[in-house]
Design a protein around this motif. Structure first.
Motif: not given
Length: 350
Positions: A24, A63, A66-67, A69-72, A103-104
């Protein structure tokens, strides 16, 4: 098929697509063989280092990562330009998704676009070659009759002035016959045997050294671990002699030529998959190939020189294919690289 009959790690290692598994924090947890080759780094060296270290200066891809990672939510980015410290700029399609089981972790897949384009170009070129060979046969057959008729006519003529015309017909028929023979390529099938690629390159270098002076330099960058190829020794000399002489002519005999060899893994040639191959690169620092010629470089009768026939690289392509390989070229001002790949094993359908 039961899950016990194959190992998922073996599947990942056989892919020609680069696969990176990141945590992550976007540190590398795993890379497959295709990624090792692309980034010129081993799995052991890559483990736990930030992806930013492998792709310095990259912003857009991070970017997107990261999107995800944050939204799945999975993302696909088309035609992304990446700069790799090891090999320069590449064009890739990127697929990013969260690992289903955890998820990580994030899976990043990079598919090199020029690889797919090269396969398409090779198939297109192969079709063109078949048409050209058919056309050359069609032209060659009546040329013999034309020449024979001109010879018979010459014997019947008393006037030297008229005989001059028949001699022109015979001379031009011979010139066209020679051109058609060269377009059809060598008649003999390759006489394949176990062949050392470095012995071939050294022989080519010695032949060219005789033709040039000290203003042309050679540099060698060989991987000594490469095993012998199963190929035709004489035909391989002809392939690399043509490519190197081409470079010498482009540079007018002044500059640097680098001869480079590397092992390649997971390659596809003519829809055959090979686990191992050898890559031979001939690089020069000359003026480069005009962009208008780059797509048609290996087609017959295409040349950038006023005195050229445009058959040199066409014959290179022909001989490379006869020996089970593939050839491509990338060129810009100051750097032209001809890349020839041969398999090191028997292939299987992909």
């Amino acid at each position: 098929m039961s899950h016990n009959t194959f190992n998922s790690n073996d599947v990942l290692e056989s892919l020609s697509t680069s696969v990176l598994i990141l945590d992550s924090a976007l540190r590398v947890s795993y890379i497959n063989t295709a990624t090792e080759i692309l980034f010129e780094i081993s799995q052991r060296q890559a483990e736990n280092i930030p992806l930013q270290t492998l792709l310095p200066g990259e912003k857009k891809l991070f970017k997107s990562l990261e999107r995800v990672v944050s939204t799945g939510q999975a993302l696909i980015e088309r035609e992304v330009h990446l700069f790799l410290p090891a090999s320069g700029e590449v064009l890739v399609d990127c697929s990013i998704k969260v690992l289903d089981t955890d998820d990580s972790y994030v899976i990043l897949e990079l598919a090199l676009l020029d690889y797919q384009q090269r396969i398409s170009r090779d198939e297109n070129l192969h079709t063109q070659q078949q048409v050209v060979r058919g056309l050359a046969h069609e032209i060659k057959n009546p040329l013999g009759g034309l020449r024979g008729a001109a010879q018979l006519l010459e014997r019947q003529l008393d006037s030297e002035d008229l005989k001059e015309y028949t001699r022109i017909i015979i001379t031009e028929a011979d010139r066209l016959q020679n051109l058609m023979n060269r377009m059809l390529g060598p008649n003999q099938q390759p006489e394949k045997r176990h062949t050392n690629i470095h012995e071939i390159l050294q022989h080519v270098r010695q032949l060219v050294d005789i033709e040039v002076d000290e203003r042309l330099k050679f540099k060698i960058d060989y991987d000594p671990s490469i095993p012998d190829l199963f190929a035709d020794f004489d035909q391989l000399i002809q392939i690399f002699l043509n490519i190197v002489r081409n470079a010498v002519q482009a540079m007018h005999g002044v500059g640097l030529i680098i001869l480079r060899t590397r092992i390649q893994r997971n390659i596809t040639i003519e829809k055959q998959y090979y686990r191992l191959g050898v890559l031979v690169e001939v690089e020069d620092n000359g003026p480069g190939i005009p962009e208008s010629l780059q797509d048609s470089l290996f087609y017959p009768l295409v040349t950038g020189r006023a005195d050229g026939t445009g058959l040199g690289l066409y014959l290179v392509q022909n001989l490379v294919q006869r020996n089970g390989g593939t050839v491509s070229c990338s060129s810009k001002v100051g750097q032209t690289i001809f890349s020839v790949t041969f398999p090191l094993e028997f292939g299987r359908e992909r």
